[in-house]
Design a protein around this motif. Structure first.
Motif, PDB file in Angstrom:
ATOM      1  N   THR A  46       0.737  -1.138  -0.009  1.00 58.56           N
ATOM      2  CA  THR A  46      -0.148  -0.003  -0.041  1.00 58.56           C
ATOM      3  C   THR A  46       0.998   1.311   0.070  1.00 58.56           C
ATOM      4  O   THR A  46       0.254   2.334  -0.374  1.00 58.56           O
ATOM      5  CB  THR A  46      -1.021  -0.105   1.239  1.00 58.56           C
ATOM      6  OG1 THR A  46       0.009  -0.091   2.537  1.00 58.56           O
ATOM      7  CG2 THR A  46      -1.985  -1.024   1.242  1.00 58.56           C
ATOM      8  N   THR A  47       1.943   1.080   0.208  1.00 58.04           N
ATOM      9  CA  THR A  47       2.918   2.440   0.437  1.00 58.04           C
ATOM     10  C   THR A  47       4.409   1.792  -0.001  1.00 58.04           C
ATOM     11  O   THR A  47       4.780   0.663   0.444  1.00 58.04           O
ATOM     12  CB  THR A  47       2.937   3.027   1.684  1.00 58.04           C
ATOM     13  OG1 THR A  47       3.764   3.918   1.742  1.00 58.04           O
ATOM     14  CG2 THR A  47       3.398   1.929   3.012  1.00 58.04           C
ATOM     15  N   TYR A  48       5.327   2.813  -0.510  1.00 60.67           N
ATOM     16  CA  TYR A  48       6.448   2.771  -0.463  1.00 60.67           C
ATOM     17  C   TYR A  48       7.604   3.424   0.614  1.00 60.67           C
ATOM     18  O   TYR A  48       8.743   3.895   0.601  1.00 60.67           O
ATOM     19  CB  TYR A  48       7.125   3.106  -1.931  1.00 60.67           C
ATOM     20  CG  TYR A  48       6.917   2.031  -3.176  1.00 60.67           C
ATOM     21  CD1 TYR A  48       7.286   0.555  -2.808  1.00 60.67           C
ATOM     22  CD2 TYR A  48       5.973   2.539  -4.019  1.00 60.67           C
ATOM     23  CE1 TYR A  48       6.765  -0.112  -3.887  1.00 60.67           C
ATOM     24  CE2 TYR A  48       5.645   1.516  -5.186  1.00 60.67           C
ATOM     25  CZ  TYR A  48       6.164   0.402  -4.951  1.00 60.67           C
ATOM     26  OH  TYR A  48       5.828  -0.923  -5.834  1.00 60.67           O
ATOM     27  N   TRP A  49       6.768   4.140   1.502  1.00 60.71           N
ATOM     28  CA  TRP A  49       7.358   5.249   2.278  1.00 60.71           C
ATOM     29  C   TRP A  49       8.323   4.358   3.250  1.00 60.71           C
ATOM     30  O   TRP A  49       8.016   3.125   3.704  1.00 60.71           O
ATOM     31  CB  TRP A  49       6.334   5.750   3.346  1.00 60.71           C
ATOM     32  CG  TRP A  49       5.690   6.918   2.598  1.00 60.71           C
ATOM     33  CD1 TRP A  49       4.446   7.156   2.505  1.00 60.71           C
ATOM     34  CD2 TRP A  49       6.240   8.358   2.299  1.00 60.71           C
ATOM     35  NE1 TRP A  49       4.126   8.286   1.705  1.00 60.71           N
ATOM     36  CE2 TRP A  49       5.341   9.062   1.798  1.00 60.71           C
ATOM     37  CE3 TRP A  49       7.526   8.828   2.327  1.00 60.71           C
ATOM     38  CZ2 TRP A  49       5.582  10.370   1.190  1.00 60.71           C
ATOM     39  CZ3 TRP A  49       7.688  10.193   1.931  1.00 60.71           C
ATOM     40  CH2 TRP A  49       6.638  10.916   1.316  1.00 60.71           C
TER      41      TRP A  49
ATOM     42  N   LYS B 231       1.460   4.879  -5.356  1.00 58.96           N
ATOM     43  CA  LYS B 231       0.478   4.394  -4.757  1.00 58.96           C
ATOM     44  C   LYS B 231      -0.396   5.616  -4.117  1.00 58.96           C
ATOM     45  O   LYS B 231      -0.179   6.765  -4.265  1.00 58.96           O
ATOM     46  CB  LYS B 231       1.440   3.791  -3.262  1.00 58.96           C
ATOM     47  CG  LYS B 231       2.167   2.934  -3.614  1.00 58.96           C
ATOM     48  CD  LYS B 231       1.580   1.504  -4.253  1.00 58.96           C
ATOM     49  CE  LYS B 231       2.468   0.267  -4.262  1.00 58.96           C
ATOM     50  NZ  LYS B 231       1.956  -0.697  -4.941  1.00 58.96           N
ATOM     51  N   ASP B 233      -1.159   6.985  -1.526  1.00 58.61           N
ATOM     52  CA  ASP B 233      -0.344   7.974  -0.718  1.00 58.61           C
ATOM     53  C   ASP B 233       0.725   8.756  -0.979  1.00 58.61           C
ATOM     54  O   ASP B 233       1.385   9.571  -0.491  1.00 58.61           O
ATOM     55  CB  ASP B 233       0.151   7.407   0.932  1.00 58.61           C
ATOM     56  CG  ASP B 233       1.364   6.198   0.539  1.00 58.61           C
ATOM     57  OD1 ASP B 233       1.690   6.226  -0.670  1.00 58.61           O
ATOM     58  OD2 ASP B 233       1.704   5.682   1.562  1.00 58.61           O
ATOM     59  N   SER B 235       3.567   7.930  -2.452  1.00 57.42           N
ATOM     60  CA  SER B 235       4.769   7.162  -2.468  1.00 57.42           C
ATOM     61  C   SER B 235       4.839   6.414  -3.763  1.00 57.42           C
ATOM     62  O   SER B 235       3.821   5.950  -4.460  1.00 57.42           O
ATOM     63  CB  SER B 235       4.929   6.208  -1.447  1.00 57.42           C
ATOM     64  OG  SER B 235       4.044   5.082  -1.321  1.00 57.42           O
ATOM     65  N   LEU B 293       1.270  13.542  -2.178  1.00 58.78           N
ATOM     66  CA  LEU B 293       2.104  13.614  -1.226  1.00 58.78           C
ATOM     67  C   LEU B 293       1.428  14.868  -0.437  1.00 58.78           C
ATOM     68  O   LEU B 293       1.799  14.529   0.967  1.00 58.78           O
ATOM     69  CB  LEU B 293       3.630  14.206  -1.829  1.00 58.78           C
ATOM     70  CG  LEU B 293       4.241  13.045  -2.544  1.00 58.78           C
ATOM     71  CD1 LEU B 293       5.336  13.611  -3.280  1.00 58.78           C
ATOM     72  CD2 LEU B 293       4.702  11.886  -1.698  1.00 58.78           C
ATOM     73  N   ARG B 300      -1.186  13.388   7.789  1.00 51.32           N
ATOM     74  CA  ARG B 300      -0.344  12.649   8.964  1.00 51.32           C
ATOM     75  C   ARG B 300      -0.014  13.584   9.919  1.00 51.32           C
ATOM     76  O   ARG B 300       0.020  13.050  11.188  1.00 51.32           O
ATOM     77  CB  ARG B 300       0.910  12.209   8.278  1.00 51.32           C
ATOM     78  CG  ARG B 300       1.020  10.771   7.197  1.00 51.32           C
ATOM     79  CD  ARG B 300       0.802   9.586   8.056  1.00 51.32           C
ATOM     80  NE  ARG B 300       2.219   9.204   8.913  1.00 51.32           N
ATOM     81  CZ  ARG B 300       3.153   8.903   8.469  1.00 51.32           C
ATOM     82  NH1 ARG B 300       3.429   8.439   7.486  1.00 51.32           N
ATOM     83  NH2 ARG B 300       4.215   8.851   9.502  1.00 51.32           N
TER      84      ARG B 300
END
Lengths: 52, 625
Positions: A46-49, B231, B233, B235, B293, B300
């Protein structure tokens, strides 16, 4: 900094030796364990962070 | 005496120095303005000397020198990249490794060596500390912002490992929340397209942004499917099989050629539909990522105010989208958002780490002094220069000067405007500017071809009195640093055939034109600053900003009813913005600028003695940007 002609001539083979005889084998071994650059895509993620 | 911190960014591109006193920026400048070499990456000797002069200090008075990134960590990233790409990456290794080995992995040592040379043998040297590249960007975005707390987003090519980072700024604290790492980089994606479209990397990105409205985003879906996995979010990861920057000497290779219909455009070659569409496509994808982003970092942190820095934050179209979409209440962008701003960020981070307060926050203003942090030249210095060279001039001041210059601009003349302290960052904001009448439909072409000697597609930006901005642009907030685009207000838009009925209802006329043909359409009452998609990169000038420039805008409004001027940087293509009166005079005499204003001194072209350059064609001596 000025370099002599001999330094210039020796530079490329020395760098090639370092790269192909040292870095390349290490790199191939490292990549068998994990990719240092994490290049693959993950469709299910769901993310690459990365969290610091 | 306040505690002085000197910040330095260097050894990649756009080196700079900045000095802060107890958390307040006193002076900052890019080295290119002193060395006259665009994007100069070398140790910023001229900028350091200037900052010390401006602070009235010697090196021994400086409490600490803050370098903007961690070169040892950057070396480890280079090493990991060579390991990851062997045996393919020999060319990149061959070019870079000797430099890394000789000095680059210890950049703070190199900074110390250069400072010692400036201090002399007996001079005391302050300690040199190094921060992280993105921490310096985040500090440059948050600490000078007017906000007590804010979400912070930094997006650039690459520093050590981070290419994108999000932070939460509260008071004098900045907390890292997350980062994306090399080789996955939005800045490098944009640079790859910049390179592929025949422009210079780390220089021509803003040209690609200016080119985007001429095209259609027909490659955007292909980019999403094959080049970048985004994604929800924001990213992302890039598919590195299509890029060459990880292992080679160039940004793109055969993979790009196969995806995007043939080889890259040769530099200075003709622009075709493909380049317009590539620019439009990568711009659309960039905006999409930036919006996601921005939404993520605001969610957040729970903040409604967003601070931006990093080279991608110079993409004023993406910034404008963030504002227009209402993802947050306010956006503040560091005017020197690229690596030059890292010098200021590193100094601020060190200063606040040592306990300096953010005193400006209570006043609800930012701490950037309108980005006017560069050198100024006193009237005596300017007069001395003019008299020494036998240059004829008229001296006027205050409102008389403003009224005279406004009348000249309204009569169609082009003015070189040199006032007070030079801007820090890539934008001219009314201190080192070329000014013209935005209502003149031929002005964009005149400025591009006769004054700046640059490509005809390049748009120009307006400076507008802040209280009048809403009548001319759909802008939801102030834009003091020309880092937001907005649509020209509907009431200023007119039909495309130039017959001037101007009801705005048929403002879509000319939509059958494509590419550079779009330039022929007159879209608004201010055509010189209206891009082909009716957008404009706006600078708002408030009541407390840059008094001489504001006086001029007010005088122009009083004379013409139009409260804005074309404001472009005082330079020609490939040259850094002028710094000194001498450089301003040289640019004035070499180009089609009609009038030069140096402080209170007004110079008319027809009064000047004949100008002879040392070189037959001085333009050959300036490298293309």
């Amino acid at each position: 900094m000025t370099r002599s002609r001999w330094t210039d001539l020796a530079r490329r083979p020395a760098l090639a030796a370092l790269y192909f005889l040292v870095l390349t084998p290490i790199g191939l071994c490292v990549r068998r364990i994990r990719d240092p650059l994490r290049r693959s895509w993950h469709a299910c993620a769901t993310t690459y962070w990365d969290h610091p | 005496m306040p505690e002085l911190i000197l910040g330095i960014s260097a050894y990649y591109h756009d080196s700079a120095a900045a000095v802060v006193a107890d958390g307040v920026p006193l002076a900052a400048a890019q080295e290119e303005r002193f060395s006259r070499r665009r994007h100069d990456p070398r140790f910023p000797a001229g900028a350091v000397d200037y900052c010390l002069r401006a602070a009235g200090a010697k090196l021994g008075d400086i409490a600490a020198v803050a370098f903007y990134e961690d070169s040892a960590l950057k070396f480890r990233r280079a090493l990991a990249t060579w390991l990851a790409t062997a045996p393919r990456g020999f060319p990149a290794f061959h070019d870079a490794f000797p430099q890394w080995l000789a000095w680059k992995r210890n950049a703070t040592g190199e900074v110390r060596r250069n400072l010692r040379a400036r201090a002399g043998d007996g001079g005391a040297l302050p300690p040199v500390v190094s921060g992280r590249h993105h921490a310096s960007h985040a500090a440059s975005a948050f600490y000078p912002s007017p906000y007590e707390s804010a979400a912070v987003l930094c997006v650039d090519g690459v520093g050590e490992w981070a290419t994108t980072s999000m932070w939460h700024g509260r008071g004098t604290r900045l907390s890292a929340l997350g980062e994306l790492r090399f080789p996955h980089s939005l800045g490098l994606l944009y640079s790859a397209f910049t390179y592929f479209c025949g422009f210079k990397v780390d220089s021509g990105e803003y040209k690609l942004m200016g080119l985007a409205p001429y095209g259609k985003p027909r490659y955007a879906q292909l980019i999403r499917e094959r080049l970048i996995d985004i994604k929800p979010d924001g990213s992302f990861r890039l598919d590195l099989r299509h890029f060459s920057y990880v292992y080679g000497r160039v940004m793109t290779g055969r993979g790009f050629e196969e995806l995007f219909d043939g080889p890259r455009r040769e530099p200075e070659g003709p622009l075709t539909e493909r380049e317009f569409d590539l620019a439009a496509s990568v711009q659309q994808v960039t905006e999409e990522v930036m919006l996601r982003l921005a939404r993520t970092v605001c969610e957040r942190t729970g903040e409604r105010r967003l601070c931006l820095a990093g080279g991608v934050a110079l993409n004023c179209v993406a910034n404008g989208r963030i504002v227009a979409e209402g993802l947050c209440d306010e956006v503040w962008v560091q005017p020197a958002a690229g690596d030059a701003g890292g010098a200021l960020g590193a100094a601020l981070a060190e200063s606040h780490r040592r306990g300096a307060p953010r005193a400006h926050v209570g006043r609800r203003t930012d701490a950037m002094s309108g980005a006017l942090l560069g050198p100024a030249y006193a009237a005596e210095e300017i007069a001395g220069f003019l008299d020494r060279h036998g240059v004829p001039y008229t001296r006027l001041s205050g409102d008389r000067l403003a009224r005279r210059v406004a009348a000249e601009i309204a009569a169609g003349r082009i003015v070189g405007w040199f006032q007070g302290r030079m801007e820090f960052g890539p934008r001219a904001l009314g201190a080192r500017s070329i000014l013209a009448d935005p209502r003149d439909p031929g002005m964009q072409s005149t400025l591009n071809l006769r004054i700046k000697f640059r490509e005809s597609f390049r748009p120009f930006a307006p400076a507008v009195l802040s209280e009048d901005a809403a009548r001319w642009f759909d802008l939801r907030q102030e834009s003091p640093y020309m880092l937001l685009t907005a649509q020209v207000a509907a009431e200023q838009c007119r039909d495309g055939d130039g017959d001037g009925d101007g009801d705005g209802a048929d403002a879509g006329a000319g939509d059958d034109l494509t590419g550079l043909g779009l330039l022929r359409v007159r879209r608004s009452t201010i055509p010189a600053v209206t891009h082909v998609d009716r957008s404009s990169r706006v600078q708002t000038v408030g009541p407390h900003d840059n008094p001489p420039f504001r006086r001029l805008l007010t005088a122009f409004r009083d004379l013409t009813g139009c409260p804005l001027l074309v404001n472009t940087s005082f330079n020609v293509r490939g040259e850094p913005i002028v710094n000194t009166p001498q450089e301003a005079y040289t640019c004035f005499m070499r180009t089609g600028i009609d009038l030069l204003v140096l402080g209170d001194f007004l110079l008319e072209k027809q009064d000047q003695p004949p100008w002879r350059d040392k070189e037959d064609d001085w333009r050959d001596a300036i490298p293309m940007d």
